[in-house]
Design a protein around this motif. Structure first.
Motif: not given
Length: 107
Positions: A51-58, A64-77, A98-104
């Motif tokens: 988790p320490a490897l991917f959580v900062p990128l998520l 996105t300039g450091g702003e959380p992306d809801p699509v990726r947060l939903i996919a991670a959840l 979830a990632l592809y559906l939310m992006q669509y």
């Protein structure tokens, strides 16, 4: 930007350093029996490092300039919930789905 000679010097030094770190544990302690308390704590290393490897990128993506992306947060959840309930393969499927559906739907 770093010049070529500095880059290769740094790369070689980091390679030697990581080798020595791994060798200090695996090479020197590899043939010995470790105490139970050490083995118990070592089981948590993978669970903590992954988790320490991917959580900062998520949470703070550079794209996105450091702003959380809801699509990726939903996919991670979705991946987390599927992983807890069904296992690793379903976590991958649910997260990617979830990632592809939310992006669509949100694009």
């Amino acid at each position: 930007m770093i010049d070529t000679s500095s880059f290769w010097l740094l790369t070689v030094l980091l390679g030697i350093g990581t080798f020595l770190i791994r060798f200090s544990f695996l090479g020197l302690l590899g043939g010995r029996n470790l105490p139970d308390w050490a083995l118990r704590y070592l089981r948590y290393v993978g669970v903590a490092v992954f988790p320490a490897l991917f959580v900062p990128l998520l949470v703070w993506p550079e794209a996105t300039g450091g702003e959380p992306d809801p699509v990726r947060l939903i996919a991670a959840l979705a991946a987390l919930l599927a992983g807890l309930r069904f296992g690793v393969i379903w976590a991958i499927v649910a997260g990617m789905g979830a990632l592809y559906l939310m992006q669509y739907f949100l694009s």
